[in-house]
Design a protein around this motif. Structure first.
Motif, PDB file in Angstrom:
ATOM      1  N   SER A  13       0.799  -1.229   0.000  1.00  0.00           N
ATOM      2  CA  SER A  13       0.000   0.000   0.000  1.00  0.00           C
ATOM      3  C   SER A  13       0.830   1.278   0.000  1.00  0.00           C
ATOM      4  O   SER A  13       0.353   2.328  -0.438  1.00  0.00           O
ATOM      5  CB  SER A  13      -0.948   0.007   1.212  1.00  0.00           C
ATOM      6  OG  SER A  13      -0.253  -0.322   2.396  1.00  0.00           O
ATOM      7  N   ARG A  14       2.069   1.206   0.522  1.00  0.00           N
ATOM      8  CA  ARG A  14       2.862   2.427   0.634  1.00  0.00           C
ATOM      9  C   ARG A  14       4.334   2.130   0.350  1.00  0.00           C
ATOM     10  O   ARG A  14       4.745   0.982   0.326  1.00  0.00           O
ATOM     11  CB  ARG A  14       2.722   3.019   2.044  1.00  0.00           C
ATOM     12  CG  ARG A  14       1.336   3.592   2.289  1.00  0.00           C
ATOM     13  CD  ARG A  14       1.206   4.317   3.624  1.00  0.00           C
ATOM     14  NE  ARG A  14       1.315   3.421   4.756  1.00  0.00           N
ATOM     15  CZ  ARG A  14       2.252   3.492   5.706  1.00  0.00           C
ATOM     16  NH1 ARG A  14       3.158   4.448   5.665  1.00  0.00           N
ATOM     17  NH2 ARG A  14       2.278   2.624   6.703  1.00  0.00           N
ATOM     18  N   SER A  37      -3.395  -1.606   7.780  1.00  0.00           N
ATOM     19  CA  SER A  37      -4.394  -0.694   8.353  1.00  0.00           C
ATOM     20  C   SER A  37      -4.778   0.462   7.437  1.00  0.00           C
ATOM     21  O   SER A  37      -5.824   1.069   7.623  1.00  0.00           O
ATOM     22  CB  SER A  37      -3.887  -0.137   9.694  1.00  0.00           C
ATOM     23  OG  SER A  37      -2.653   0.515   9.483  1.00  0.00           O
ATOM     24  N   ASN A  38      -3.946   0.780   6.454  1.00  0.00           N
ATOM     25  CA  ASN A  38      -4.196   1.965   5.629  1.00  0.00           C
ATOM     26  C   ASN A  38      -4.937   1.582   4.338  1.00  0.00           C
ATOM     27  O   ASN A  38      -4.364   1.527   3.253  1.00  0.00           O
ATOM     28  CB  ASN A  38      -2.870   2.673   5.317  1.00  0.00           C
ATOM     29  CG  ASN A  38      -3.086   4.096   4.838  1.00  0.00           C
ATOM     30  OD1 ASN A  38      -4.128   4.416   4.271  1.00  0.00           O
ATOM     31  ND2 ASN A  38      -2.092   4.930   5.060  1.00  0.00           N
ATOM     32  N   ASP A  62      -2.429  -8.739   8.561  1.00  0.00           N
ATOM     33  CA  ASP A  62      -1.243  -8.447   9.357  1.00  0.00           C
ATOM     34  C   ASP A  62      -0.281  -9.622   9.214  1.00  0.00           C
ATOM     35  O   ASP A  62      -0.614 -10.741   9.620  1.00  0.00           O
ATOM     36  CB  ASP A  62      -1.672  -8.268  10.825  1.00  0.00           C
ATOM     37  CG  ASP A  62      -0.513  -7.969  11.755  1.00  0.00           C
ATOM     38  OD1 ASP A  62       0.651  -8.037  11.318  1.00  0.00           O
ATOM     39  OD2 ASP A  62      -0.782  -7.680  12.935  1.00  0.00           O
ATOM     40  N   ASN A  89       7.635  -7.815   1.423  1.00  0.00           N
ATOM     41  CA  ASN A  89       8.096  -6.440   1.614  1.00  0.00           C
ATOM     42  C   ASN A  89       7.690  -5.844   2.959  1.00  0.00           C
ATOM     43  O   ASN A  89       8.383  -4.985   3.491  1.00  0.00           O
ATOM     44  CB  ASN A  89       7.550  -5.586   0.465  1.00  0.00           C
ATOM     45  CG  ASN A  89       7.656  -4.099   0.743  1.00  0.00           C
ATOM     46  OD1 ASN A  89       8.720  -3.508   0.638  1.00  0.00           O
ATOM     47  ND2 ASN A  89       6.534  -3.488   1.139  1.00  0.00           N
ATOM     48  N   TYR A 159      16.117  -4.435  14.711  1.00  0.00           N
ATOM     49  CA  TYR A 159      15.694  -4.369  13.307  1.00  0.00           C
ATOM     50  C   TYR A 159      16.780  -4.959  12.404  1.00  0.00           C
ATOM     51  O   TYR A 159      16.505  -5.784  11.532  1.00  0.00           O
ATOM     52  CB  TYR A 159      15.414  -2.912  12.929  1.00  0.00           C
ATOM     53  CG  TYR A 159      15.198  -2.686  11.448  1.00  0.00           C
ATOM     54  CD1 TYR A 159      13.982  -3.007  10.849  1.00  0.00           C
ATOM     55  CD2 TYR A 159      16.206  -2.155  10.641  1.00  0.00           C
ATOM     56  CE1 TYR A 159      13.783  -2.812   9.478  1.00  0.00           C
ATOM     57  CE2 TYR A 159      16.010  -1.942   9.284  1.00  0.00           C
ATOM     58  CZ  TYR A 159      14.796  -2.271   8.712  1.00  0.00           C
ATOM     59  OH  TYR A 159      14.608  -2.068   7.366  1.00  0.00           O
ATOM     60  N   THR A 194      10.819   6.937   2.215  1.00  0.00           N
ATOM     61  CA  THR A 194       9.460   6.443   2.474  1.00  0.00           C
ATOM     62  C   THR A 194       9.040   6.947   3.854  1.00  0.00           C
ATOM     63  O   THR A 194       9.812   7.610   4.552  1.00  0.00           O
ATOM     64  CB  THR A 194       9.395   4.903   2.480  1.00  0.00           C
ATOM     65  OG1 THR A 194      10.018   4.424   3.686  1.00  0.00           O
ATOM     66  CG2 THR A 194      10.076   4.281   1.264  1.00  0.00           C
TER      67      THR A 194
HETATM   68  P1  NAP Z   1       6.635   2.044   4.713  1.00  0.00           P
HETATM   69  O1  NAP Z   1       6.686   3.174   3.777  1.00  0.00           O
HETATM   70  O2  NAP Z   1       6.568   2.277   6.201  1.00  0.00           O
HETATM   71  O3  NAP Z   1       5.451   1.061   4.265  1.00  0.00           O
HETATM   72  C1  NAP Z   1       5.241  -0.092   5.021  1.00  0.00           C
HETATM   73  C2  NAP Z   1       4.251  -0.963   4.294  1.00  0.00           C
HETATM   74  O4  NAP Z   1       4.161  -2.198   5.014  1.00  0.00           O
HETATM   75  C3  NAP Z   1       2.855  -0.373   4.276  1.00  0.00           C
HETATM   76  O5  NAP Z   1       2.221  -0.807   3.095  1.00  0.00           O
HETATM   77  C4  NAP Z   1       2.218  -0.995   5.511  1.00  0.00           C
HETATM   78  O6  NAP Z   1       0.787  -1.110   5.410  1.00  0.00           O
HETATM   79  C5  NAP Z   1       2.843  -2.368   5.474  1.00  0.00           C
HETATM   80  N1  NAP Z   1       2.890  -3.036   6.775  1.00  0.00           N
HETATM   81  C6  NAP Z   1       3.470  -2.609   7.924  1.00  0.00           C
HETATM   82  N2  NAP Z   1       3.306  -3.525   8.887  1.00  0.00           N
HETATM   83  C7  NAP Z   1       2.604  -4.542   8.338  1.00  0.00           C
HETATM   84  C8  NAP Z   1       2.100  -5.751   8.833  1.00  0.00           C
HETATM   85  N3  NAP Z   1       2.272  -6.126  10.101  1.00  0.00           N
HETATM   86  N4  NAP Z   1       1.403  -6.565   7.989  1.00  0.00           N
HETATM   87  C9  NAP Z   1       1.197  -6.212   6.688  1.00  0.00           C
HETATM   88  N5  NAP Z   1       1.649  -5.056   6.164  1.00  0.00           N
HETATM   89  C10 NAP Z   1       2.337  -4.229   6.992  1.00  0.00           C
HETATM   90  O7  NAP Z   1       7.927   1.094   4.523  1.00  0.00           O
HETATM   91  P2  NAP Z   1       9.057   1.026   3.377  1.00  0.00           P
HETATM   92  O8  NAP Z   1      10.117   2.001   3.731  1.00  0.00           O
HETATM   93  O9  NAP Z   1       8.457   1.031   2.040  1.00  0.00           O
HETATM   94  O10 NAP Z   1       9.678  -0.406   3.716  1.00  0.00           O
HETATM   95  C11 NAP Z   1       9.348  -1.568   2.990  1.00  0.00           C
HETATM   96  C12 NAP Z   1      10.405  -2.618   3.312  1.00  0.00           C
HETATM   97  O11 NAP Z   1      11.693  -2.093   2.968  1.00  0.00           O
HETATM   98  C13 NAP Z   1      10.488  -2.990   4.791  1.00  0.00           C
HETATM   99  O12 NAP Z   1      10.699  -4.374   4.909  1.00  0.00           O
HETATM  100  C14 NAP Z   1      11.690  -2.216   5.285  1.00  0.00           C
HETATM  101  O13 NAP Z   1      12.306  -2.826   6.391  1.00  0.00           O
HETATM  102  C15 NAP Z   1      12.587  -2.260   4.055  1.00  0.00           C
HETATM  103  N6  NAP Z   1      13.601  -1.212   4.024  1.00  0.00           N
HETATM  104  C16 NAP Z   1      13.260   0.098   3.977  1.00  0.00           C
HETATM  105  C17 NAP Z   1      14.258   1.063   3.957  1.00  0.00           C
HETATM  106  C18 NAP Z   1      13.969   2.545   3.923  1.00  0.00           C
HETATM  107  O14 NAP Z   1      14.881   3.350   4.153  1.00  0.00           O
HETATM  108  N7  NAP Z   1      12.738   2.950   3.629  1.00  0.00           N
HETATM  109  C19 NAP Z   1      15.608   0.666   4.004  1.00  0.00           C
HETATM  110  C20 NAP Z   1      15.913  -0.680   4.042  1.00  0.00           C
HETATM  111  C21 NAP Z   1      14.905  -1.622   4.047  1.00  0.00           C
HETATM  112  P3  NAP Z   1      -0.214   0.134   5.816  1.00  0.00           P
HETATM  113  O15 NAP Z   1      -0.148   1.100   4.658  1.00  0.00           O
HETATM  114  O16 NAP Z   1      -1.547  -0.528   5.969  1.00  0.00           O
HETATM  115  O17 NAP Z   1       0.336   0.698   7.087  1.00  0.00           O
END
Ligand code: NAP
Length: 250
Positions: A13-14, A37-38, A62, A89, A159, A194
């Motif tokens: 979703s995001r 949730s979103n 979830d 993801n 983490y 993000t």
């Molecule tokens: P984000 O923008 O916070 O988006 C998180 C997404 O995961 C949202 O779609 C959220 O759904 C969903 N989500 C969260 N908890 C969940 C759960 N318990 N069950 C199902 N869905 C869940 O995160 P992002 O930055 O895109 O990160 C995506 C992945 O990349 C993660 O695994 C993160 O650890 C990894 N990552 C990110 C970065 C960074 O700098 N951004 C760096 C390294 C790795 P809702 O919209 O419903 O809340």
């Protein structure tokens, strides 16, 4: 579109997951966009895909809940009748804390969502895709983090350790299902623009660290999604057990 390949993106979703969902639809996948949730954000992704002539639906669940995971895969079965790819993801960070400040409840939640969630989703996908189970094969991409290499000392070692587990899980599962027509790979994003940083109580994190990043800038969700889309594609047909850093050199 009937008969087109089907991809489930957890956390579609995001952020990175939304970029993967949109890109995969452009590549011809029918996409199940998971959210926790979103609903509005998930609907926005689904609508954007539909506006380009693709097919997608939003599926709540979830990944920290076994029951939700089972229901989510059953919803994909009911909607599309097949599964060809999974992007694990969905993931969370938490507030900054030292190891000596992290308690059992936080640790359990971090590993339940980031590790067990990916593990159990992959298990559901393998049961559907593996030739051993009568499936036609498929591909799994796990989303790790540069934190797995760097350790995130002073930030959130829990983490980082959860993502280290994802790296090991990727290697092990890849070997397990390599002869069953399933490829399993991971990407390790660096700091990416993000909302995850704000969700960990660090809305200014990127601005604070930008100057120290090798390329002087953070990554974009689309740049991470492009690596994931490559690993999903047939162009990566001989790539399995690989972990692709998308970190701008970090
Ligand atoms: P984000 O923008 O916070 O988006 C998180 C997404 O995961 C949202 O779609 C959220 O759904 C969903 N989500 C969260 N908890 C969940 C759960 N318990 N069950 C199902 N869905 C869940 O995160 P992002 O930055 O895109 O990160 C995506 C992945 O990349 C993660 O695994 C993160 O650890 C990894 N990552 C990110 C970065 C960074 O700098 N951004 C760096 C390294 C790795 P809702 O919209 O419903 O809340």
């Amino acid at each position: 579109m009937t008969g087109a390949k089907v991809l489930l993106v957890t956390g579609g979703s995001r952020g990175i997951g939304a970029a993967v969902s949109l890109g995969a639809a452009r590549a011809g996948y029918r996409v199940a966009v998971n959210y926790v949730s979103n609903r509005a954000a998930a609907d926005k992704v689904v609508d954007a895909i539909a506006a380009e002539g693709g097919e997608a639906f939003a599926v709540q669940g979830d990944v920290g809940s076994v029951d939700d995971i089972v229901a989510m895969f059953e919803a994909v079965d009911a909607r599309f009748g097949r599964l060809d790819a999974l992007v694990n993801n969905a993931g969370i960070v938490d507030e900054l804390a030292r190891v000596d400040e992290i308690g059992a409840a936080r640790l359990e939640r971090m590993f339940r969502i980031n590790v067990s969630g990916s593990f159990l989703c992959a298990a559901e996908a393998v049961r559907r895709m593996s030739t051993r189970h009568g499936g036609r094969g498929g591909v799994i991409v796990n989303v790790s983090s540069a934190a797995a290499r760097l350790g995130s000392g002073g930030w959130y070692v829990d983490y980082a350790a959860s993502k280290g587990a994802i790296d090991t899980f990727t290697k092990g599962l890849a070997m397990e299902v390599a002869a069953e027509s399933i490829r399993v790979n991971a990407v390790r994003p660096g700091i990416t623009d993000t909302e995850i940083h704000a969700s960990g109580g660090q809305p200014n994190r990127i601005a604070e660290v930008r100057a120290a990043l090798p390329m002087g800038r953070e990554g974009k969700a689309d740049e991470v999604a492009d690596g994931i889309l490559f690993l999903l594609s047939d162009r990566a047909s001989y790539v399995t057990g690989a972990i692709l850093d998308i970190t701008g050199g970090r």
